[in-house]
Design an enzyme around this catalytic site. Structure first.
Site, PDB file in Angstrom:
ATOM      1  N   THR B 300       0.839  -1.203   0.000  1.00  0.00           N
ATOM      2  CA  THR B 300       0.000   0.000   0.000  1.00  0.00           C
ATOM      3  C   THR B 300       0.875   1.254   0.000  1.00  0.00           C
ATOM      4  O   THR B 300       0.591   2.217  -0.707  1.00  0.00           O
ATOM      5  CB  THR B 300      -0.931   0.018   1.229  1.00  0.00           C
ATOM      6  OG1 THR B 300      -1.655  -1.202   1.259  1.00  0.00           O
ATOM      7  CG2 THR B 300      -1.896   1.184   1.161  1.00  0.00           C
ATOM      8  N   TRP B 303       2.279   1.698  -3.391  1.00  0.00           N
ATOM      9  CA  TRP B 303       1.246   2.137  -4.327  1.00  0.00           C
ATOM     10  C   TRP B 303       1.082   3.658  -4.272  1.00  0.00           C
ATOM     11  O   TRP B 303       0.864   4.310  -5.280  1.00  0.00           O
ATOM     12  CB  TRP B 303      -0.101   1.476  -3.997  1.00  0.00           C
ATOM     13  CG  TRP B 303      -1.179   1.801  -4.987  1.00  0.00           C
ATOM     14  CD1 TRP B 303      -1.417   1.169  -6.176  1.00  0.00           C
ATOM     15  CD2 TRP B 303      -2.164   2.837  -4.898  1.00  0.00           C
ATOM     16  NE1 TRP B 303      -2.478   1.745  -6.830  1.00  0.00           N
ATOM     17  CE2 TRP B 303      -2.959   2.774  -6.059  1.00  0.00           C
ATOM     18  CE3 TRP B 303      -2.452   3.822  -3.953  1.00  0.00           C
ATOM     19  CZ2 TRP B 303      -4.016   3.640  -6.301  1.00  0.00           C
ATOM     20  CZ3 TRP B 303      -3.502   4.681  -4.201  1.00  0.00           C
ATOM     21  CH2 TRP B 303      -4.272   4.591  -5.358  1.00  0.00           C
ATOM     22  N   HIS B 304       1.213   4.222  -3.062  1.00  0.00           N
ATOM     23  CA  HIS B 304       1.030   5.665  -2.927  1.00  0.00           C
ATOM     24  C   HIS B 304       2.228   6.447  -3.428  1.00  0.00           C
ATOM     25  O   HIS B 304       2.114   7.625  -3.757  1.00  0.00           O
ATOM     26  CB  HIS B 304       0.722   6.034  -1.473  1.00  0.00           C
ATOM     27  CG  HIS B 304      -0.693   5.729  -1.093  1.00  0.00           C
ATOM     28  ND1 HIS B 304      -1.065   4.520  -0.575  1.00  0.00           N
ATOM     29  CD2 HIS B 304      -1.822   6.467  -1.176  1.00  0.00           C
ATOM     30  CE1 HIS B 304      -2.370   4.526  -0.345  1.00  0.00           C
ATOM     31  NE2 HIS B 304      -2.853   5.699  -0.709  1.00  0.00           N
ATOM     32  N   GLY B 305       3.387   5.814  -3.476  1.00  0.00           N
ATOM     33  CA  GLY B 305       4.564   6.506  -3.982  1.00  0.00           C
ATOM     34  C   GLY B 305       5.814   5.841  -3.466  1.00  0.00           C
ATOM     35  O   GLY B 305       5.799   5.215  -2.395  1.00  0.00           O
TER      36      GLY B 305
END
Lengths: 314, 448
Positions: B300, B303-305
């Site tokens: 996660t 996924w955000h960066g």
């Protein structure tokens, strides 16, 4: 039908809005045609059209989505009022300007050097340099300077979004807690120095017209503060990133505007100070570590600016 | 072209809707696909390569989906699934590492991968023969660039057959307008305050300003994302789609686990269905559960960066959730007031890790929030919070109100009276006014 009130209301409002939009477009078009015919038809009207015309590109520029200030008609009338005032107060203004033109050449070429050149400086060596008798006129950058740096007794007439187009009509809260116009501030007492930094909010407008407005402001200060030194501060550059991505707020335009401002200096008690030597990186842009948004200095750097002002005695 | 722009509202949307509703049933999907492609092409007009990437993603995944579905042997199914997933995720990872991800790639990669996995698990029944239908699913513009992340199985039946009704249009327009209001009237305004913090520089803000800025960011990120998801849902509804909810008043949660079940729900669901449960979920004992949670949160974060702050952010949330699992969560569920206080501390703190990418700046921000921890010297305008509190107080308070479900409860009560319709019309035009004035852009909102 009443089961779908929002759909109906929204559709209705959109319909009305589009009619207004089209109607407005037609009115504007008709007005422009009429104005064009008037100006081409009668000679006596030409003058009026000419003085009226320069405002046209201004308001057009303001409608661009670049976030440029919209000139309100109220302010516009304020400006023209004060323009008239200048003319009334100082009929010999132009003569004075042309008289000093011979000096212009020298003061122009020396403008940058004059800052550190003791000869060019008229200041009395006996009296130590102080900013306590200074008035700063400007936009958010001057506001920031006063918020983050200690400038002693110096005062400021500055506000976020301030521009040479708005300044004559503006009323700002001064140290006494009351709102005052620039005229009231300038007439209240004799300042030793008047620092001016304006120009970034004007970048959306035509630069030459901005320079004209700047000249008006300069004359206005001259009238009320004949004994003060007037220091035009060059507009600070924006960051390289900002400059590259923006067709309005870029360093090319800022340098152009600064060139115009430098050319306005005609008297020997008028100076030009270029802060960019302090904050520029090697590309001639505002160094990226000094700014968060590409335009404003971060709080801590205002202190350096204030120190620099004290070092560059005038 | 974001939904909250004049060009979308007054140019793209009216033309598209006219064509869409003018088209016959069988042409509606094609019209939606074409419109979506134009929408995306306009969004990436400076990088035409990204447009190609989207087209290739449709083509490759359509082909791979057919191969998986039509394979007789398990080995080939597995191989094709691997090829497909490696293709999708290597592109995503490549762009994440380079920090310039193409518009919407995080969302459409997850969507199309869910399709391949579904075909692998459920067989031919989930396979899509038509490249048009698959393409429409992947790039339909309401959810293309910012979610919600919809799995193919939920949309497929609606793609084949859906009803268009005035009820749907009314509901869709309402949802869209509410979302637009959240984005333009709250998120963008409040975002200006966070922008001020960065303009001044973290070193020069006062402690109250640091708290106010963090509050602003917390409100902004919610209203922005929630507003956008709501607009997507509303736009889908206009065309007869029922897209899933993405938010369920997450700030009213009492534990971190609950928060992440109510925040960006479609992303959480994706991770649960395609990572957590295949790994064994919580059925392998406490230790395995914790391991699975760790992996899910690591992913996660990525996924955000890609960046240390995102890893840190994800790990803090993982730790909190793990501790809650061990018993603390039950305590907060029982004493909900304590849970709310706990969340009031945790949510802004985790967002701070999310917002400030530079670790030394992050340290500085913490020192500003808690000035007792370290000596902080720099130029500080001590009255900054008064100045900006005056400027942003109203949108901040409104934002706080909209973090609760109170406005929605009031709205549901008066929904059937014409007053609500009138109110929404006012909201719509207020948004248009703000956009026209350039006030929708947090950067442009303040002058220099």
């Amino acid at each position: 039908m009443y089961k779908y009130p929002y759909t109906i209301l929204l559709a209705l409002s959109l319909f009305v809005a589009s009619i207004m939009y089209v109607g407005n477009g037609i009115t504007n078009f008709v007005e422009r045609v009429v104005a064009a015919q008037l100006s081409s038809g009668d000679g006596s009207e030409t003058e009026e059209a000419e003085t009226g015309k320069p405002t046209e590109p201004v308001s057009e520029a303001a409608e661009e989505p670049e976030g440029t200030e919209t000139l309100e008609s109220e302010e516009e009338s304020d400006i023209s009022e004060s323009e008239a005032e200048i003319a009334a107060l100082d009929p010999g203004n132009e003569a004075a300007a042309s008289e000093s033109e011979s000096e212009t050449v020298t003061s122009d070429s020396e403008a940058e050097a004059s800052v550190s050149d003791p000869e060019a400086s008229v200041s009395d060596p006996e009296v130590p340099f102080t900013l306590d008798d200074a008035l700063f006129v400007g936009d958010s950058r001057i506001v920031g300077l006063f918020e983050y740096a200690d400038l002693g007794q110096a005062e400021y007439f500055a506000d976020r979004g301030m521009s040479v187009y708005k300044i004559m009509g503006a009323r700002l809260t001064m140290p006494d807690g009351e709102k005052h116009s620039l005229e009231e501030v300038l007439s209240s007492k004799a300042y030793g120095k008047v620092y001016v930094m304006l120009g970034v909010n004007e970048l959306g407008y035509d630069l030459e017209r901005t320079a004209e407005k700047y000249q008006d402001l300069l004359n206005f200060i001259e009238i009320w503060q004949p004994g003060a030194k007037i220091i035009l501060m060059a507009n600070m550059h924006v960051s390289e990133e900002k400059s590259a991505s923006d067709s309005v707020y870029n360093n090319e335009r800022i340098n152009q505007l600064n060139g115009y401002l430098q050319a306005l200096l005609t008297e020997d008690h008028q100076y030009y100070l270029d802060i960019n030597e302090l904050f520029d990186d090697e590309t001639g842009s505002l160094a990226s570590e000094c700014t968060g948004d590409g335009i404003h200095l971060k709080g801590q750097y205002f202190i350096q600016w204030a120190d620099w002002l004290r070092e560059n005695e005038i | 072209m974001v939904f909250s722009s004049l060009s979308f509202l007054f140019c793209f949307l009216p033309i598209f809707l006219a064509l869409y509703f003018g088209a016959s049933e069988e042409w509606k999907n094609r019209c939606l696909l074409l419109g979506s492609l134009i929408f995306y092409a306009y969004g990436v007009r400076e990088q035409p390569l990204y447009f190609l990437l989207l087209l290739m993603s449709i083509g490759v995944n359509h082909y791979v989906g057919l191969r998986i579905g039509n394979s007789e042997k398990h080995f080939w199914e597995k191989l094709w699934l691997c090829i497909g997933l490696v293709y999708n995720f290597s592109i995503l990872l490549y762009f994440k590492i380079n920090r310039i991800p193409p518009l919407g790639i995080s969302f459409y990669t997850f969507q199309i991968s869910s399709y391949l996995i579904d075909v692998y698990y459920w067989g031919k029944g989930r396979m899509e023969e038509s490249v048009i239908e698959l393409g429409t699913y992947l790039c339909m513009f309401p959810q293309l660039i910012a979610g919600p992340i919809v799995t193919y199985s939920t949309v497929a039946p609606q793609l084949r057959e859906r009803k268009h009704s005035l009820d749907d249009i009314e509901e869709g327009l309402r949802d869209f307008t509410i979302g637009l209001g959240l984005k333009v009237l709250i998120a963008n305004r409040v975002g200006g305050l966070w922008g001020q913090v960065n303009t001044i520089g973290i070193a020069s803000i006062s402690t109250p300003m640091a708290w106010m800025g963090l509050l602003a960011y917390t409100i902004q990120i919610y209203c922005d994302f929630y507003g956008y998801s709501l607009m997507a849902k509303g736009l889908g509804r206009l065309m007869g789609f029922h897209l899933p909810d993405n938010f369920n008043y997450p700030y009213l949660s009492v534990t971190m686990s609950e928060f992440w079940r109510r925040w960006h729900m479609t992303l959480g669901k994706w991770f649960r269905e395609y990572i957590y449960i295949p790994l064994g979920g919580n059925r392998g004992g406490k230790l395995k559960t914790i391991r699975n949670l760790f992996l899910v949160w690591l992913l996660t974060g990525i996924w955000h960066g890609i960046g240390w702050n995102f890893v840190l952010w994800a790990m803090v949330i993982f730790l909190l959730i793990a501790v809650e699992r061990l018993g603390l969560g039950a305590f907060f569920q029982k004493y909900r007031e304590v849970g709310h206080i706990y969340m009031c501390c945790c949510i802004p703190m985790t967002w701070l890790l999310f917002a400030v990418e530079d670790l030394s700046q992050l340290k500085l921000y913490f020192a500003k929030l808690f000035p007792f921890t370290a000596g902080v010297e720099a130029a500080v305008y001590q009255a900054d919070y008064l100045k900006y509190g005056h400027m942003y107080g109203l949108p901040l308070l409104a934002g706080l109100l909209f973090c609760t479900d109170l406005p929605r409860r009031c709205y549901e009560k008066m929904k059937h009276s014409p007053v609500s319709a009138l109110l929404l019309v006012v909201v719509f035009w207020a948004c248009v006014y703000c956009m026209y004035q350039g006030m929708d852009d947090p950067f442009l909102y303040f002058n220099f």
